[in-house]
Write a protein that holds these residues in place. Structure first.
Motif, PDB file in Angstrom:
ATOM      1  N   SER A 155      -3.641  -0.152   7.297  1.00 14.83           N
ATOM      2  CA  SER A 155      -2.382  -0.682   7.163  1.00 14.83           C
ATOM      3  C   SER A 155      -2.548  -2.328   7.920  1.00 14.83           C
ATOM      4  O   SER A 155      -1.820  -3.230   7.362  1.00 14.83           O
ATOM      5  CB  SER A 155      -1.194  -0.099   7.811  1.00 14.83           C
ATOM      6  OG  SER A 155      -0.129  -0.482   7.767  1.00 14.83           O
ATOM      7  N   GLN A 157      -2.362  -1.612   3.121  1.00 15.97           N
ATOM      8  CA  GLN A 157      -2.769  -0.757   2.059  1.00 15.97           C
ATOM      9  C   GLN A 157      -2.598   0.543   2.535  1.00 15.97           C
ATOM     10  O   GLN A 157      -2.526   0.859   3.878  1.00 15.97           O
ATOM     11  CB  GLN A 157      -3.787  -1.015   1.360  1.00 15.97           C
ATOM     12  CG  GLN A 157      -3.946  -2.443   0.492  1.00 15.97           C
ATOM     13  CD  GLN A 157      -5.126  -2.660  -0.194  1.00 15.97           C
ATOM     14  OE1 GLN A 157      -6.107  -2.092  -0.132  1.00 15.97           O
ATOM     15  NE2 GLN A 157      -5.146  -3.682  -1.365  1.00 15.97           N
ATOM     16  N   SER A 158      -2.751   1.386   1.579  1.00 15.95           N
ATOM     17  CA  SER A 158      -2.609   2.939   2.003  1.00 15.95           C
ATOM     18  C   SER A 158      -3.665   3.769   1.183  1.00 15.95           C
ATOM     19  O   SER A 158      -3.388   4.955   0.652  1.00 15.95           O
ATOM     20  CB  SER A 158      -1.454   3.383   2.011  1.00 15.95           C
ATOM     21  OG  SER A 158      -0.862   3.479   0.728  1.00 15.95           O
TER      22      SER A 158
END
Length: 208
Positions: free
Chosen positions: A67, A72-73
């Motif tokens: 992150s 993002q994930s």
């Protein structure tokens, strides 16, 4: 020789290549295949009772690193997808390997404890966690779970600490959820036996 740093995760059980993969995921997540990392962690958690307790902290660290680095994930999504796949085939897992099943319950509870959104439990994990814990208390599994309790009481203690801590977080749980958790705690404290009075109390409350 001093104590290992908390940042030195228990990854010595992996081969050299996988250790390097995990170390890179923790420091530079964008440089590795994070879906592969998620699968590696889940696979090993289902086999290794020690690592299944360590994995939640490692997963949290990778999620934070990704992150921060890219916003993002990918890793979290891959992890949750894999947990959901295992959840959907949990009865087959339990039939195939009782140890693997209990490792999965320990792992998913550990992930539930670490992974939060705005300091609230991840809703995607609420039902799987409840279902897994209730499965431990079903009549057809009690004799086996009693054996597990005798063989590895410490792991069951740690699992129920997570349940108790969840019960003590009223801001994050509904009154029904608290009632269900309390029932599990008291059921185990009574040696996996329920009294008529307890049954009447809980199930009259549930039906109100």
């Amino acid at each position: 020789m001093g104590e290992p740093s908390k940042e030195e995760y228990k990854i010595q059980c992996f081969d050299a290549e996988t250790q390097q993969l995990l170390k890179t995921a923790l420091k530079d997540p964008g440089a590795v295949d994070l879906e592969k990392v998620a699968n590696v962690i889940v696979d090993h958690s289902l086999q290794d009772s020690v690592f299944s307790k360590e994995a939640g902290r490692m997963c949290y660290a990778i999620i934070q690193a990704e992150s921060k680095q890219a916003g993002q994930s990918v890793f979290r999504r891959g992890l949750l997808n894999r947990l959901q796949q295992e959840y959907q085939t949990r009865e087959q897992l339990r039939a195939r390997s009782l140890q693997g099943w209990v490792c999965y319950v320990t792992f998913i509870c550990n992930i539930f404890d670490y992974l939060r959104v705005n300091n609230m439990p991840m809703m995607a994990l609420v039902n799987p966690v409840y279902d897994c814990l209730f499965r431990l208390a079903q009549p057809d599994s009690l004799s086996k779970e009693e054996e597990l309790e005798k063989m590895n009481g410490q792991r069951m203690d740690e699992l129920f600490v997570l349940i108790r801590d969840g019960f003590l977080l009223p801001a994050g749980l509904s009154s029904l959820a608290q009632l269900l958790l309390l029932e599990i705690i008291e059921f185990r404290a009574a040696g996996w036996k329920t009294t008529p009075a307890a049954h009447k109390y809980y199930y009259s409350e549930l039906s109100d």
